[in-house]
Design an enzyme around this catalytic site. Sequence first.
Site, mmCIF file in Angstrom:
data_model
loop_
_atom_site.group_PDB
_atom_site.id
_atom_site.type_symbol
_atom_site.label_atom_id
_atom_site.label_comp_id
_atom_site.label_asym_id
_atom_site.label_seq_id
_atom_site.Cartn_x
_atom_site.Cartn_y
_atom_site.Cartn_z
ATOM 1 C CE1 TYR A 234 -97.078 -26.797 7.381
ATOM 2 C CE2 TYR A 234 -97.641 -25.884 5.234
ATOM 3 C CZ TYR A 234 -97.622 -25.777 6.610
ATOM 4 O OH TYR A 234 -98.143 -24.671 7.229
ATOM 5 N N GLY B 234 -99.730 -16.987 8.591
ATOM 6 C CA GLY B 234 -99.098 -18.290 8.740
ATOM 7 C C GLY B 234 -98.142 -18.539 7.596
ATOM 8 C CB CYS B 235 -96.956 -21.686 6.090
ATOM 9 S SG CYS B 235 -95.931 -22.264 4.732
ATOM 10 C CG PHE B 236 -94.643 -17.613 2.357
ATOM 11 C CD1 PHE B 236 -94.198 -18.898 2.132
ATOM 12 C CD2 PHE B 236 -93.688 -16.615 2.534
ATOM 13 C CE1 PHE B 236 -92.842 -19.205 2.079
ATOM 14 C CE2 PHE B 236 -92.325 -16.902 2.473
ATOM 15 C CZ PHE B 236 -91.900 -18.209 2.244
ATOM 16 C CD1 TRP B 237 -94.405 -21.964 0.602
ATOM 17 C CD2 TRP B 237 -94.513 -23.842 1.814
ATOM 18 N NE1 TRP B 237 -93.124 -22.360 0.868
ATOM 19 C CE2 TRP B 237 -93.147 -23.508 1.609
ATOM 20 C CE3 TRP B 237 -94.818 -24.987 2.542
ATOM 21 C CZ2 TRP B 237 -92.105 -24.274 2.105
ATOM 22 C CZ3 TRP B 237 -93.780 -25.740 3.045
ATOM 23 C CH2 TRP B 237 -92.442 -25.399 2.823
#
Length: 181
Positions: free
Chosen positions: A156, A13-16
């Site tokens: 987010y 998913g989102c790397f953050w």
Amino acid sequence: MMTEVQIATLGGGCFWCIDAAFRRVKGVLEVRSGYCGGHTQQPTYEQICHGDSGHAEVVEIKFDPQQISYVQVLEMFFTLHDPTQLNRQGNDIGTQYRSVVFYHNEQQLQQAKTTIESVQQQYMAPVVTELSEACQFYSAESYHQDYYTNNRAQGYCSVMIAPKLAKFQHQFSQQLLEDDT
């Protein structure tokens, strides 16, 4: 005697979120958000977001295997995303958000296969995590590095990442650095 640094390259998913979690783990020496697995050279975030570069958002984790094993890294990784969702995580949809382990050698491949078999026991749906040989890693733009720490108040981060980190910190408290909240 100097321990050889090992590398894990993981997409979920989102790397953050993955970046934020692994920055807190004992034995992790460096975390970089970036792109891997595509056909475009030097991809940009904009190219990744269009989904046609073939890359996944990934995190490259350099770690000391004397302090944390590759299997432990994988076990932590699988708690940070749903490996049964194909090409998405929640509202993040596209191949750039696929669940993927880019293995760096045969031992990592075998350990990833065994870990996935174990993880599969936790789900009714099939685990769809892709296993791919590590390829060229491209570091993401500087503003993506340590994004959560630098943008905690961003929507987010507070809605999606903070709850995952709280769960992660509770589950792996013994393996984490002192809390820096």
